[in-house]
Scaffold this active site. Sequence first.
Site, mmCIF file in Angstrom:
data_model
loop_
_atom_site.group_PDB
_atom_site.id
_atom_site.type_symbol
_atom_site.label_atom_id
_atom_site.label_comp_id
_atom_site.label_asym_id
_atom_site.label_seq_id
_atom_site.Cartn_x
_atom_site.Cartn_y
_atom_site.Cartn_z
ATOM 1 N N CYS A 39 0.851 -1.181 0.000
ATOM 2 C CA CYS A 39 0.000 0.000 0.000
ATOM 3 C C CYS A 39 0.890 1.235 0.000
ATOM 4 O O CYS A 39 2.106 1.141 0.090
ATOM 5 C CB CYS A 39 -0.905 0.006 1.232
ATOM 6 S SG CYS A 39 -1.850 -1.507 1.451
ATOM 7 N N ARG A 50 1.456 1.342 -6.009
ATOM 8 C CA ARG A 50 1.655 0.458 -4.867
ATOM 9 C C ARG A 50 0.336 -0.090 -4.320
ATOM 10 O O ARG A 50 0.332 -1.064 -3.560
ATOM 11 C CB ARG A 50 2.381 1.213 -3.736
ATOM 12 C CG ARG A 50 3.796 1.629 -4.073
ATOM 13 C CD ARG A 50 4.421 2.359 -2.893
ATOM 14 N NE ARG A 50 4.523 1.504 -1.734
ATOM 15 C CZ ARG A 50 5.637 0.863 -1.364
ATOM 16 N NH1 ARG A 50 6.718 0.971 -2.093
ATOM 17 N NH2 ARG A 50 5.656 0.126 -0.287
ATOM 18 N N TRP A 104 -3.962 -1.622 -1.057
ATOM 19 C CA TRP A 104 -4.033 -2.909 -1.749
ATOM 20 C C TRP A 104 -4.554 -3.898 -0.719
ATOM 21 O O TRP A 104 -3.897 -4.193 0.266
ATOM 22 C CB TRP A 104 -2.653 -3.316 -2.259
ATOM 23 C CG TRP A 104 -2.643 -4.535 -3.136
ATOM 24 C CD1 TRP A 104 -2.834 -4.572 -4.478
ATOM 25 C CD2 TRP A 104 -2.409 -5.891 -2.719
ATOM 26 N NE1 TRP A 104 -2.740 -5.867 -4.935
ATOM 27 C CE2 TRP A 104 -2.479 -6.694 -3.877
ATOM 28 C CE3 TRP A 104 -2.155 -6.502 -1.501
ATOM 29 C CZ2 TRP A 104 -2.303 -8.072 -3.849
ATOM 30 C CZ3 TRP A 104 -1.983 -7.878 -1.460
ATOM 31 C CH2 TRP A 104 -2.054 -8.653 -2.618
ATOM 32 N N ASN A 155 0.570 0.075 6.348
ATOM 33 C CA ASN A 155 0.985 -0.925 5.364
ATOM 34 C C ASN A 155 1.471 -2.150 6.128
ATOM 35 O O ASN A 155 2.177 -2.007 7.130
ATOM 36 C CB ASN A 155 2.146 -0.411 4.502
ATOM 37 C CG ASN A 155 1.756 0.760 3.642
ATOM 38 O OD1 ASN A 155 0.582 1.094 3.511
ATOM 39 N ND2 ASN A 155 2.753 1.406 3.044
ATOM 40 N N GLY A 156 1.136 -3.328 5.636
ATOM 41 C CA GLY A 156 1.605 -4.538 6.300
ATOM 42 C C GLY A 156 0.454 -5.386 6.802
ATOM 43 O O GLY A 156 -0.706 -5.203 6.434
ATOM 44 N N GLU A 211 9.431 -15.595 -18.116
ATOM 45 C CA GLU A 211 9.232 -14.161 -17.894
ATOM 46 C C GLU A 211 8.319 -13.562 -18.952
ATOM 47 O O GLU A 211 7.470 -12.717 -18.651
ATOM 48 C CB GLU A 211 10.586 -13.442 -17.879
ATOM 49 C CG GLU A 211 10.519 -11.926 -17.765
ATOM 50 C CD GLU A 211 9.871 -11.415 -16.490
ATOM 51 O OE1 GLU A 211 9.560 -10.209 -16.437
ATOM 52 O OE2 GLU A 211 9.662 -12.211 -15.542
ATOM 53 N N LYS A 236 4.759 -11.677 -18.131
ATOM 54 C CA LYS A 236 4.400 -10.326 -18.557
ATOM 55 C C LYS A 236 3.019 -10.312 -19.208
ATOM 56 O O LYS A 236 2.207 -9.424 -18.962
ATOM 57 C CB LYS A 236 5.443 -9.773 -19.545
ATOM 58 C CG LYS A 236 6.778 -9.437 -18.931
ATOM 59 C CD LYS A 236 6.781 -8.184 -18.082
ATOM 60 C CE LYS A 236 6.512 -8.446 -16.625
ATOM 61 N NZ LYS A 236 7.526 -9.090 -15.851
ATOM 62 N N GLU A 251 0.256 -10.927 -16.571
ATOM 63 C CA GLU A 251 0.151 -9.826 -15.607
ATOM 64 C C GLU A 251 -0.694 -8.675 -16.139
ATOM 65 O O GLU A 251 -1.523 -8.123 -15.412
ATOM 66 C CB GLU A 251 1.552 -9.285 -15.265
ATOM 67 C CG GLU A 251 2.313 -10.099 -14.245
ATOM 68 C CD GLU A 251 3.663 -9.481 -13.931
ATOM 69 O OE1 GLU A 251 4.066 -9.496 -12.764
ATOM 70 O OE2 GLU A 251 4.329 -8.974 -14.872
ATOM 71 N N HIS A 291 5.530 -33.511 -23.017
ATOM 72 C CA HIS A 291 5.195 -34.262 -21.808
ATOM 73 C C HIS A 291 3.934 -33.700 -21.144
ATOM 74 O O HIS A 291 3.793 -33.785 -19.921
ATOM 75 C CB HIS A 291 6.368 -34.244 -20.826
ATOM 76 C CG HIS A 291 7.572 -34.957 -21.341
ATOM 77 N ND1 HIS A 291 7.648 -36.328 -21.453
ATOM 78 C CD2 HIS A 291 8.755 -34.479 -21.811
ATOM 79 C CE1 HIS A 291 8.819 -36.675 -21.952
ATOM 80 N NE2 HIS A 291 9.517 -35.565 -22.184
ATOM 81 N N LYS A 336 3.097 -3.292 -6.735
ATOM 82 C CA LYS A 336 4.487 -3.211 -7.167
ATOM 83 C C LYS A 336 5.448 -3.815 -6.153
ATOM 84 O O LYS A 336 6.319 -4.598 -6.495
ATOM 85 C CB LYS A 336 4.851 -1.744 -7.426
ATOM 86 C CG LYS A 336 6.261 -1.541 -7.963
ATOM 87 C CD LYS A 336 6.409 -2.157 -9.323
ATOM 88 C CE LYS A 336 7.788 -1.956 -9.904
ATOM 89 N NZ LYS A 336 7.953 -2.689 -11.157
#
Length: 609
Positions: free
Chosen positions: A2, A27, A75, A101-102, A482, A486, A489, A505, A604
């Site tokens: 946050c 954030r 968030w 935050n947390g 990666e 992307k 996301e 497989h 983020k």
Amino acid sequence: MCGIVGYNGSRQALPILIEGLKRLEYRGYDSAGFVLADPGDGLRAEKCAGKITCLEELIEGRKFNSTLGIAHTRWATHGEPTVVNAHPHFDSKHEIALVHNGIIENYRALKAYLESQGHAFRTETDTEVLVHLVEEYYEGDLTEAVRMALTQVEGTYGIAVICSNAQDKIVAARQGSPLVIGHGDGENFVASDVSAILGHTNRAVYLKEGEIATITAEGYEITTKEKIQCTPKVEEISWTLDMIEKGGYNHFMLKEIHEQPITLRNTIRGRLNIEEGIPRLNGLNLQYDQLRKIERIIITACGTSWHSALIGEYMIEELSRVPVEVEYASEFRYRSPIIDENTLLFVISQSGETADTLAALREAKNKGTTVLGICNVVGSSIARETDGGVYTHAGPEIGVASTKAFTSQVMVLANIAVLLGRMRQVSPVRGMELMQALDRIPEQVDQILRNEGKIKDIAGQYYQHNNFLYLGRSVNYPTALEGALKLKEISYIHAEGYPAAEMKHGPIALIDEKMPVVVIALKDPVYGKVLSNIEEVKARSGHVIAIASEGDTEIAEKVRHVIYIPETFHLFTPLLSIIPLQLLAYYIAVLRDCDIDQPRNLAKSVTVE
């Protein structure tokens, strides 16, 4: 995850708070709110569910004259993103307000105790417990009440607290969640990220674990929870305001993709000793004889940083012959890892505050292992707590989906691999060749970016598909991971990355004319094997988009689309092959009308476990 911003000075606080929230929205963006200390009206607050624009609409045309306040963009962890659950939260008397935050891990036990003392709760959050706990201890000294409350708390927090009976101060504290004090002239700031205050000051004090700060307009005092006085160290923020603006681009992500020639050059600036064929990495704080004694390396990280670590594994093992293991940081601390004095641990984090990575760092240090960091943010927890390390110098990354931070991490790992290799088996001449190859990478990235139009056209043909498969082998298998990350996301398309040989497989069952397959097929030691994998996809009517080496005419006859990249040493190809994958994900997401910089459910900086 946050965002927090606070102001105490002589100017009107609200415009500063709103500006700070906008810079912190990457954030957290589920809900937002602020509270001001008004000499005539006590605490005045507004909250809303949704983005900062909703909050702006709510207060449009209204007057707020306070010069002290705190604000938050959330968030969600505990409780849905509603107006009621949005921060700030208040005590029973609406005299104390707090943003957080947390995660408070023992909030249920604390809540039960407080309810037995007559406290009534309005929200689903763990944070509300904390403000009621401050109320329980408040006897006229806000700093002392916060300190006493925090002695009862288990978990992580970055908090800012104000009180209607103490309108000259903000009390802030941190444990596991970053906070920075902005040092101004006749005014001071507090924020979870320097980007929130960069327009007003470039002087910052980074709070350390367990510290509590009392912030007035004139100054600040910092102590520990044990009341031990701390001497703050004022640091100059090297980032500029231009770095956190879009600069004419439609999205931060596109800007940051295009910044990679510059950020990669910044990462290697002053570090490539081409004449001797060896990198200069003085920040590692280890003598060469110590590095030569290392028998095993563990790299731990999360998300995109974990993918860069996987690439580092290939590079370090091939060049130095030192065995490397890559661990998810979230699993490392819980599996009782076997480490000793001859094991070297690297932790990788863009923010330097990733909760799981910090936990892994501390677990390793408790076992007596040397821990080195690779991070982007000067003064971050990882930068302070490791035994040494390397800054990536990528500059601020605002887009939630990491791009330039990833390539800078891979560049650092490439330098580490060459350094370790030169100490063992790589000759000076070969080292010089490798240094020259790394020196050419920024210009080669720029060359790929000039071909952006073709990648945009390919995106236009596939943006309506709902599933993608990404394949790569050897060092480009993590690049496939990666690339898939992307896409998922920012476009919300289901995408999976696999080692190309593993396709048969299981994943091959998914392939048909509706399944685009992105294959990294470069002229490297496994090129022939990848061509065979492409034939397997074609035999099942799959559409192949290939990332290929410049000048490769053979592959153009086998696939629907080819995106060419310049040739380089095969271990360094991920620095180039990832660029078209970033652009492909970006343009597909744009065509799907997605929120590029703030994709749903993501934040983020992940500062909770």
